[in-house]
Design a protein around this motif. Structure first.
Motif, PDB file in Angstrom:
ATOM      1  N   SER A  40       0.830  -1.197   0.000  1.00 56.51           N
ATOM      2  CA  SER A  40       0.000   0.000   0.000  1.00 56.51           C
ATOM      3  C   SER A  40       0.864   1.247   0.000  1.00 56.51           C
ATOM      4  O   SER A  40       1.728   1.423   0.863  1.00 56.51           O
ATOM      5  CB  SER A  40      -0.895  -0.007   1.241  1.00 56.51           C
ATOM      6  OG  SER A  40      -1.716   1.130   1.255  1.00 56.51           O
ATOM      7  N   GLU A  41       0.661   2.089  -0.989  1.00 58.72           N
ATOM      8  CA  GLU A  41       1.343   3.371  -1.120  1.00 58.72           C
ATOM      9  C   GLU A  41       2.869   3.276  -1.025  1.00 58.72           C
ATOM     10  O   GLU A  41       3.485   3.889  -0.147  1.00 58.72           O
ATOM     11  CB  GLU A  41       0.807   4.356  -0.090  1.00 58.72           C
ATOM     12  CG  GLU A  41      -0.688   4.619  -0.237  1.00 58.72           C
ATOM     13  CD  GLU A  41      -1.211   5.642   0.741  1.00 58.72           C
ATOM     14  OE1 GLU A  41      -0.479   6.590   1.069  1.00 58.72           O
ATOM     15  OE2 GLU A  41      -2.351   5.475   1.180  1.00 58.72           O
ATOM     16  N   PRO A  42       3.501   2.532  -1.926  1.00 61.51           N
ATOM     17  CA  PRO A  42       4.973   2.459  -1.898  1.00 61.51           C
ATOM     18  C   PRO A  42       5.603   3.780  -2.294  1.00 61.51           C
ATOM     19  O   PRO A  42       5.037   4.540  -3.078  1.00 61.51           O
ATOM     20  CB  PRO A  42       5.282   1.376  -2.938  1.00 61.51           C
ATOM     21  CG  PRO A  42       4.123   1.410  -3.869  1.00 61.51           C
ATOM     22  CD  PRO A  42       2.925   1.783  -3.027  1.00 61.51           C
ATOM     23  N   ASP A  43       6.743   4.074  -1.737  1.00 64.11           N
ATOM     24  CA  ASP A  43       7.481   5.297  -2.052  1.00 64.11           C
ATOM     25  C   ASP A  43       8.260   5.074  -3.347  1.00 64.11           C
ATOM     26  O   ASP A  43       9.203   4.283  -3.371  1.00 64.11           O
ATOM     27  CB  ASP A  43       8.434   5.627  -0.901  1.00 64.11           C
ATOM     28  CG  ASP A  43       9.203   6.913  -1.112  1.00 64.11           C
ATOM     29  OD1 ASP A  43       9.187   7.458  -2.241  1.00 64.11           O
ATOM     30  OD2 ASP A  43       9.825   7.378  -0.138  1.00 64.11           O
ATOM     31  N   PRO A  44       7.888   5.754  -4.449  1.00 59.26           N
ATOM     32  CA  PRO A  44       8.563   5.518  -5.729  1.00 59.26           C
ATOM     33  C   PRO A  44      10.033   5.924  -5.737  1.00 59.26           C
ATOM     34  O   PRO A  44      10.787   5.468  -6.585  1.00 59.26           O
ATOM     35  CB  PRO A  44       7.747   6.346  -6.722  1.00 59.26           C
ATOM     36  CG  PRO A  44       6.989   7.322  -5.908  1.00 59.26           C
ATOM     37  CD  PRO A  44       6.825   6.737  -4.540  1.00 59.26           C
ATOM     38  N   THR A  45      10.464   6.713  -4.775  1.00 56.82           N
ATOM     39  CA  THR A  45      11.875   7.111  -4.728  1.00 56.82           C
ATOM     40  C   THR A  45      12.740   6.077  -4.020  1.00 56.82           C
ATOM     41  O   THR A  45      13.956   6.213  -3.994  1.00 56.82           O
ATOM     42  CB  THR A  45      12.045   8.467  -4.014  1.00 56.82           C
ATOM     43  OG1 THR A  45      11.645   8.325  -2.646  1.00 56.82           O
ATOM     44  CG2 THR A  45      11.207   9.555  -4.690  1.00 56.82           C
ATOM     45  N   ARG A  46      12.096   5.031  -3.456  1.00 57.86           N
ATOM     46  CA  ARG A  46      12.841   4.018  -2.698  1.00 57.86           C
ATOM     47  C   ARG A  46      12.565   2.613  -3.218  1.00 57.86           C
ATOM     48  O   ARG A  46      12.524   1.658  -2.455  1.00 57.86           O
ATOM     49  CB  ARG A  46      12.469   4.131  -1.222  1.00 57.86           C
ATOM     50  CG  ARG A  46      12.784   5.505  -0.639  1.00 57.86           C
ATOM     51  CD  ARG A  46      12.299   5.676   0.763  1.00 57.86           C
ATOM     52  NE  ARG A  46      12.942   4.714   1.647  1.00 57.86           N
ATOM     53  CZ  ARG A  46      12.445   4.364   2.825  1.00 57.86           C
ATOM     54  NH1 ARG A  46      11.331   4.877   3.258  1.00 57.86           N
ATOM     55  NH2 ARG A  46      13.087   3.498   3.584  1.00 57.86           N
ATOM     56  N   GLN A  47      12.402   2.462  -4.535  1.00 55.21           N
ATOM     57  CA  GLN A  47      12.045   1.169  -5.108  1.00 55.21           C
ATOM     58  C   GLN A  47      13.079   0.088  -4.836  1.00 55.21           C
ATOM     59  O   GLN A  47      12.725  -1.036  -4.478  1.00 55.21           O
ATOM     60  CB  GLN A  47      11.820   1.304  -6.613  1.00 55.21           C
ATOM     61  CG  GLN A  47      10.581   2.077  -6.942  1.00 55.21           C
ATOM     62  CD  GLN A  47      10.362   2.208  -8.440  1.00 55.21           C
ATOM     63  OE1 GLN A  47      11.178   1.750  -9.231  1.00 55.21           O
ATOM     64  NE2 GLN A  47       9.274   2.824  -8.826  1.00 55.21           N
ATOM     65  N   ASP A  48      14.350   0.403  -5.027  1.00 56.95           N
ATOM     66  CA  ASP A  48      15.394  -0.607  -4.811  1.00 56.95           C
ATOM     67  C   ASP A  48      15.424  -1.064  -3.358  1.00 56.95           C
ATOM     68  O   ASP A  48      15.567  -2.254  -3.067  1.00 56.95           O
ATOM     69  CB  ASP A  48      16.761  -0.071  -5.229  1.00 56.95           C
ATOM     70  CG  ASP A  48      16.859   0.132  -6.736  1.00 56.95           C
ATOM     71  OD1 ASP A  48      16.089  -0.503  -7.482  1.00 56.95           O
ATOM     72  OD2 ASP A  48      17.712   0.934  -7.170  1.00 56.95           O
ATOM     73  N   GLU A  49      15.281  -0.121  -2.450  1.00 57.56           N
ATOM     74  CA  GLU A  49      15.267  -0.453  -1.022  1.00 57.56           C
ATOM     75  C   GLU A  49      14.051  -1.319  -0.678  1.00 57.56           C
ATOM     76  O   GLU A  49      14.159  -2.294   0.070  1.00 57.56           O
ATOM     77  CB  GLU A  49      15.236   0.843  -0.205  1.00 57.56           C
ATOM     78  CG  GLU A  49      15.259   0.647   1.285  1.00 57.56           C
ATOM     79  CD  GLU A  49      15.206   1.969   2.031  1.00 57.56           C
ATOM     80  OE1 GLU A  49      14.689   1.962   3.153  1.00 57.56           O
ATOM     81  OE2 GLU A  49      15.670   3.002   1.503  1.00 57.56           O
ATOM     82  N   LEU A  50      12.922  -0.985  -1.259  1.00 58.90           N
ATOM     83  CA  LEU A  50      11.704  -1.759  -1.025  1.00 58.90           C
ATOM     84  C   LEU A  50      11.834  -3.168  -1.596  1.00 58.90           C
ATOM     85  O   LEU A  50      11.466  -4.150  -0.953  1.00 58.90           O
ATOM     86  CB  LEU A  50      10.493  -1.046  -1.632  1.00 58.90           C
ATOM     87  CG  LEU A  50       9.138  -1.689  -1.403  1.00 58.90           C
ATOM     88  CD1 LEU A  50       8.839  -1.846   0.078  1.00 58.90           C
ATOM     89  CD2 LEU A  50       8.056  -0.851  -2.082  1.00 58.90           C
ATOM     90  N   ASP A  51      12.394  -3.280  -2.800  1.00 56.58           N
ATOM     91  CA  ASP A  51      12.622  -4.603  -3.394  1.00 56.58           C
ATOM     92  C   ASP A  51      13.481  -5.464  -2.475  1.00 56.58           C
ATOM     93  O   ASP A  51      13.180  -6.638  -2.240  1.00 56.58           O
ATOM     94  CB  ASP A  51      13.327  -4.487  -4.749  1.00 56.58           C
ATOM     95  CG  ASP A  51      12.415  -3.972  -5.852  1.00 56.58           C
ATOM     96  OD1 ASP A  51      11.197  -3.838  -5.620  1.00 56.58           O
ATOM     97  OD2 ASP A  51      12.940  -3.704  -6.948  1.00 56.58           O
ATOM     98  N   GLN A  52      14.537  -4.896  -1.958  1.00 60.15           N
ATOM     99  CA  GLN A  52      15.440  -5.632  -1.072  1.00 60.15           C
ATOM    100  C   GLN A  52      14.725  -6.054   0.211  1.00 60.15           C
ATOM    101  O   GLN A  52      14.874  -7.186   0.676  1.00 60.15           O
ATOM    102  CB  GLN A  52      16.679  -4.788  -0.738  1.00 60.15           C
ATOM    103  CG  GLN A  52      17.689  -5.512   0.120  1.00 60.15           C
ATOM    104  CD  GLN A  52      18.252  -6.767  -0.547  1.00 60.15           C
ATOM    105  OE1 GLN A  52      18.404  -6.826  -1.758  1.00 60.15           O
ATOM    106  NE2 GLN A  52      18.533  -7.775   0.256  1.00 60.15           N
ATOM    107  N   CYS A  53      13.924  -5.154   0.761  1.00 62.47           N
ATOM    108  CA  CYS A  53      13.180  -5.460   1.988  1.00 62.47           C
ATOM    109  C   CYS A  53      12.189  -6.600   1.747  1.00 62.47           C
ATOM    110  O   CYS A  53      12.068  -7.507   2.576  1.00 62.47           O
ATOM    111  CB  CYS A  53      12.466  -4.205   2.480  1.00 62.47           C
ATOM    112  SG  CYS A  53      11.600  -4.422   4.039  1.00 62.47           S
TER     113      CYS A  53
END
Length: 103
Positions: A40-53
């Motif tokens: 829900s509402e991912p931060d588009p400026t932190r995609q790589d970090e989110l992918d890793q998480c």
């Protein structure tokens, strides 16, 4: 064995994991599977970090052995994925329902 699993705990970056290839195995190549993480509402400026998480959490849940097991990451953003009903909904929807059912 799962079709989907909900994760209400705040330390998970996703609220639901969906396993489409458990429903239809031919969706994935042989010896592979598909896992869809709904966020829900991912931060588009932190995609790589989110992918890793997400990969780390999949690993911690025992769904993958290592982060490198993920061979493809694809993103789809849905601005309005779920409708939110309010007290005035029935009065606004009723006129449209008639035109849909008349077809």
């Amino acid at each position: 064995p799962y079709h989907w699993v909900y994760f209400p705990e705040p330390h998970f970056p996703f609220y639901r994991l969906v396993f489409p290839s458990n429903i239809c195995p031919t969706l994935a190549p042989a010896n592979c599977g598909i896992v869809s993480a709904e966020i829900s509402e991912p931060d588009p400026t932190r995609q790589d970090e989110l992918d890793q998480c997400v990969r780390e959490q999949l690993q911690s849940l025992g769904l993958i052995d290592q982060a490198g097991d993920v061979v493809l990451t694809a993103r789809t953003y849905l601005r309005h994925a779920y409708p939110v009903h309010d007290l005035g909904r029935q009065e606004r929807v009723a006129p449209q329902q008639g035109s849909v059912y008349d077809r």
